[in-house]
Scaffold this active site. Structure first.
Site, PDB file in Angstrom:
ATOM      1  N   ARG A 104     -25.248  22.209  13.402  1.00 47.64           N
ATOM      2  CA  ARG A 104     -25.640  23.079  14.511  1.00 47.64           C
ATOM      3  C   ARG A 104     -24.528  23.091  15.567  1.00 47.64           C
ATOM      4  NH1 ARG A 104     -28.898  27.244  16.033  1.00 47.64           N
ATOM      5  NH2 ARG A 104     -30.202  26.807  17.841  1.00 47.64           N
ATOM      6  N   THR A 379     -30.047  35.945  10.866  1.00 50.22           N
ATOM      7  CA  THR A 379     -29.567  34.644  10.437  1.00 50.22           C
ATOM      8  C   THR A 379     -29.531  34.816   8.941  1.00 50.22           C
ATOM      9  OG1 THR A 379     -30.473  33.477  12.290  1.00 50.22           O
ATOM     10  CG2 THR A 379     -30.397  32.225  10.245  1.00 50.22           C
ATOM     11  N   THR A 397     -26.275  30.695  10.900  1.00 50.97           N
ATOM     12  CA  THR A 397     -26.418  31.820  11.815  1.00 50.97           C
ATOM     13  C   THR A 397     -25.320  31.891  12.859  1.00 50.97           C
ATOM     14  OG1 THR A 397     -28.026  32.955  13.253  1.00 50.97           O
ATOM     15  CG2 THR A 397     -27.836  30.581  13.525  1.00 50.97           C
ATOM     16  N   ASN A 399     -26.628  33.450  15.539  1.00 52.40           N
ATOM     17  CA  ASN A 399     -27.751  33.763  16.425  1.00 52.40           C
ATOM     18  C   ASN A 399     -28.039  35.258  16.408  1.00 52.40           C
ATOM     19  OD1 ASN A 399     -29.915  33.080  17.970  1.00 52.40           O
ATOM     20  ND2 ASN A 399     -28.843  33.302  19.910  1.00 52.40           N
ATOM     21  N   ASP A 421     -30.036  29.912  22.743  1.00 49.69           N
ATOM     22  CA  ASP A 421     -31.151  29.143  22.189  1.00 49.69           C
ATOM     23  C   ASP A 421     -31.550  27.970  23.084  1.00 49.69           C
ATOM     24  OD1 ASP A 421     -31.872  30.610  20.021  1.00 49.69           O
ATOM     25  OD2 ASP A 421     -30.859  29.383  18.532  1.00 49.69           O
ATOM     26  N   SER A 450     -33.194  24.775  17.531  1.00 51.66           N
ATOM     27  CA  SER A 450     -33.208  25.842  16.523  1.00 51.66           C
ATOM     28  C   SER A 450     -34.604  26.007  15.938  1.00 51.66           C
ATOM     29  CB  SER A 450     -32.228  25.464  15.412  1.00 51.66           C
ATOM     30  OG  SER A 450     -32.305  26.365  14.345  1.00 51.66           O
ATOM     31  N   SER A 451     -34.796  27.097  15.196  1.00 53.61           N
ATOM     32  CA  SER A 451     -36.038  27.280  14.432  1.00 53.61           C
ATOM     33  C   SER A 451     -35.761  27.288  12.932  1.00 53.61           C
ATOM     34  CB  SER A 451     -36.702  28.615  14.796  1.00 53.61           C
ATOM     35  OG  SER A 451     -37.022  28.664  16.155  1.00 53.61           O
ATOM     36  N   GLY A 471     -34.777  34.886  11.016  1.00 57.71           N
ATOM     37  CA  GLY A 471     -35.847  35.516  11.790  1.00 57.71           C
ATOM     38  C   GLY A 471     -36.170  34.838  13.107  1.00 57.71           C
ATOM     39  N   GLY A 472     -35.243  34.020  13.635  1.00 57.70           N
ATOM     40  CA  GLY A 472     -35.488  33.400  14.939  1.00 57.70           C
ATOM     41  C   GLY A 472     -36.790  32.625  14.929  1.00 57.70           C
TER      42      GLY A 472
HETATM   43  O1  DON Z   1     -31.384  28.687  15.459  1.00 57.46           O
HETATM   44  C1  DON Z   1     -32.219  29.544  15.661  1.00 57.46           C
HETATM   45  O2  DON Z   1     -33.409  29.341  15.597  1.00 57.46           O
HETATM   46  C2  DON Z   1     -31.779  30.952  15.965  1.00 57.46           C
HETATM   47  N1  DON Z   1     -30.459  30.934  16.524  1.00 57.46           N
HETATM   48  C3  DON Z   1     -31.843  31.738  14.721  1.00 57.46           C
HETATM   49  C4  DON Z   1     -31.452  33.152  14.936  1.00 57.46           C
HETATM   50  C5  DON Z   1     -32.003  34.056  13.940  1.00 57.46           C
HETATM   51  O3  DON Z   1     -32.735  33.679  13.076  1.00 57.46           O
HETATM   52  C6  DON Z   1     -31.580  35.466  14.126  1.00 57.46           C
HETATM   53  N2  DON Z   1     -32.372  36.378  13.430  1.00 57.46           N
HETATM   54  N3  DON Z   1     -32.887  36.434  12.488  1.00 57.46           N
END
Ligand code: DON
Length: 568
Positions: A104, A379, A397, A399, A421, A450-451, A471-472
């Site tokens: 990360r 991502t 990702t 982001n 984030d 992060s997710s 998908g954030g």
């Molecule tokens: O780490 C994370 O949770 C986010 N930066 C992920 C970003 C993401 O999944 C973008 N879209 N799908």
């Protein structure tokens, strides 16, 4: 006999699915499924999946293939594939041991708690997403090199070479990519002092070839000098020079000192399956474990798939879990995270004690528990299994789609905007609408929460599923739903992925849903319970591999993107 049983298994599990098989995929095609006897790669672009499989066919293992796929994605999937970002990889070797590699991004040493606030305390809009200041120190190159040096069996230069060729000779744009690049054209022009290769005089169209010579040269430096080809020398100088063109603060020291971290995976038992996933600084694993633990006691299989009662239960669990996330989760190297308490069975039962089967709980009534006692989909996740059964699930990702859209001049790679984030101000939503507090505040050298949820599932001690999604905030809920579709509702992997999804994240207090997830009658019943529903075009893009009892691999490539399963 095994073959007959396997065919029967496929027939039973996958009945009800039909459709055309892909034409450009390798591996055996049965109906809608790509099946491979030896190895398989499922990733966001046909060319990166093909590269991963070629590495397997050359005798590489799943880590060699994952590293090759990741570098290839940095070329042919610039929306999210990267060397300027970060992510998480979970490796499970065929002897059942697992390791998480956390690569990360980190806040630069010159980062400060209020760096995205104006003098009056308001958030300076766009600064944490659109500027050089939005970039965390990239971790991908270090993470990939670490993984390869520990597990790879082919020489590193052989594993990175296909990406170098892809950059130099060019890759073929899919229709979605041409559209992505065209809609981001103004950002590329506005935010870069030198025109990046992502902009040409006319608009892009499907089938165009995109060549990236500067990126090719950077990848060659990584091939020849390993991590020094990125974190010091020419690439580092170019990155720092880019920082100085604006408000960027990533320094030489930040780059030299970046180190990915090996972490122990976290796991839970779910109805006889072992779900192995990632710990903080991703919230994804804890979220997934909490969600599975919260719904487990309820007879939702009897209620039925996507029945209003089932959706209500899952949404109410999600609401509670995201409230906990906002309070307790952050970088474990900076804050104490009560992982065991948060995933404790009794705590999860107590957390659901306010669940009312007939009525939505308003989010303002849900506070984070006491365990001591609008977006793009960019991502990217890929899954790999080799012939010996070693597996890799990796999510990476920048982001935002194309990160902050800033390309390091003459080095050809995009920078992340991962600083968004962090909780830039307590209670202020990030680009995924997630709110947080002290645990996820900015500190020099700290990782933003992060997710990402790369996950591996075992059945009877054997590898069963390799899974993850972009998908954030919707990443863990997407993985959650596909796992439940497979384990509880007996779906094959492609059907489980194709099924519509829904998502609740405590705040904002509504259910996002895809149109095939909730029909009009179910929507009315949910509304009667007090839920607000908002349609969303798509939620997550799950790429997974399911392993059948005889070892065959079934690819699950999400049709929400250009994801492709390749196998041999
Ligand atoms: O780490 C994370 O949770 C986010 N930066 C992920 C970003 C993401 O999944 C973008 N879209 N799908």
């Amino acid at each position: 006999m095994t073959r007959i049983l396997t065919s029967l298994f496929i027939l039973i599990v996958f009945s009800g699915c039909s459709g055309k098989s892909g034409t450009e995929k390798s591996g055996f095609v049965r109906g809608d499924f790509i099946i491979a006897q030896h190895g398989m790669v499922v990733s966001a672009h046909p060319q990166s999946s093909a590269i991963g499989v070629k590495i397997l066919q050359k005798g590489g293992n799943s880590v060699d293939a994952a590293v090759a796929t990741a570098f290839a994605l940095a070329v042919c999937y610039p929306e999210a594939g990267n060397i300027g970002g970060g992510g998480f990889m979970i490796i499970r070797t065929s002897n059942g041991k697992s390791e998480v590699i956390d690569f990360r991004e980190k806040a630069p040493f010159n980062a400060t708690r209020n760096m995205f606030l104006k003098r009056n305390g308001d958030v300076s809009e766009g600064e944490s997403t659109e500027t050089l200041l939005s970039s965390g120190v990239p971790g991908s190159v270090d993470g990939l090199i670490y993984a390869h040096s520990k597990y790879g069996i082919l020489p590193f230069r052989d594993v990175i070479q296909p990406a170098i060729e892809l950059a130099g000779y060019g890759f073929t744009l899919t229709g979605d990519q041409a559209q992505d690049l065209n809609s981001n054209r103004e950002n590329f022009i506005k935010r870069n002092s030198v025109r990046p290769p992502f902009v040409k005089d006319s608009l892009w169209k499907e089938g165009d070839i995109l060549i990236q010579n500067a990126l090719e040269a950077t990848l060659k430096r990584i091939r020849d000098f390993g991590r020094d080809g990125f974190y010091s020398g020419k690439t580092a100088r170019l990155l720092i020079k880019e920082m100085k063109k604006g408000t960027g603060i990533i320094s030489d020291t930040d780059l030299k000192e970046y180190k990915s971290v090996s972490r122990a995976s976290i796991s839970t038992d779910y109805k006889g399956y072992k779900v192995i996933t990632v710990p903080p600084p991703s919230s994804g694993g804890i979220t997934l474990i909490q969600l599975l633990g919260m719904i487990k006691p309820y007879p939702f299989k009897e209620w039925g798939f996507h029945d209003s009662k089932t959706i209500h239960l899952m949404v109410e669990a999600e609401r509670r879990v995201f409230a906990d996330r906002s309070e307790y989760l952050g970088d474990p190297d900076f804050v104490r995270i009560p992982v065991e308490q948060l995933t404790n069975k009794k705590y999860l039962l107590q957390r659901m004690s306010s669940f009312n089967e007939k009525k939505a709980t308003a989010s303002f009534e849900i506070k984070p528990g006491s365990p001591d006692g609008y977006v793009s989909e960019e991502t990217t996740h890929f899954s790999v299994v080799d012939a010996s059964g070693n597996a890799v699930a990796m999510t990476t990702t920048l982001n935002g789609t194309f990160g902050n859209s800033i390309v390091v001049d003459s080095a050809g790679f995009l920078l992340n905007n991962e600083m968004d984030d962090f909780s830039v101000k307590p209670g202020f939503p990030n680009m995924f609408g997630l709110v947080g507090g002290e645990a996820n505040s900015i500190k020099p050298g700290k990782k933003m929460l992060s997710s990402m949820t790369p996950t591996i599932v075992e059945k009877n001690g054997k590898l069963f599923l390799v899974i993850g999604s972009p998908g954030g905030s919707t990443i863990p809920t997407s993985v959650f739903q596909v796992v439940v579709n497979v384990i509880d509702f007996g779906m094959g992997i492609q059907k489980a992925i194709n099924s519509g999804r829904f998502h609740h994240q405590w705040l904002p207090d509504w259910i996002n849903y895809e149109k095939n997830a909730i029909d009009s009658v179910t929507a009315c019943k949910l509304a009667e319970m007090g839920h607000e529903l908002r349609l969303r075009s798509s939620i997550g893009r799950v790429n997974a591999i399911m392993i059948l009892p005889d070892g065959e691999k079934v690819g699950g490539a999400d049709k929400r993107g250009n994801n492709s399963a390749y196998g041999y």
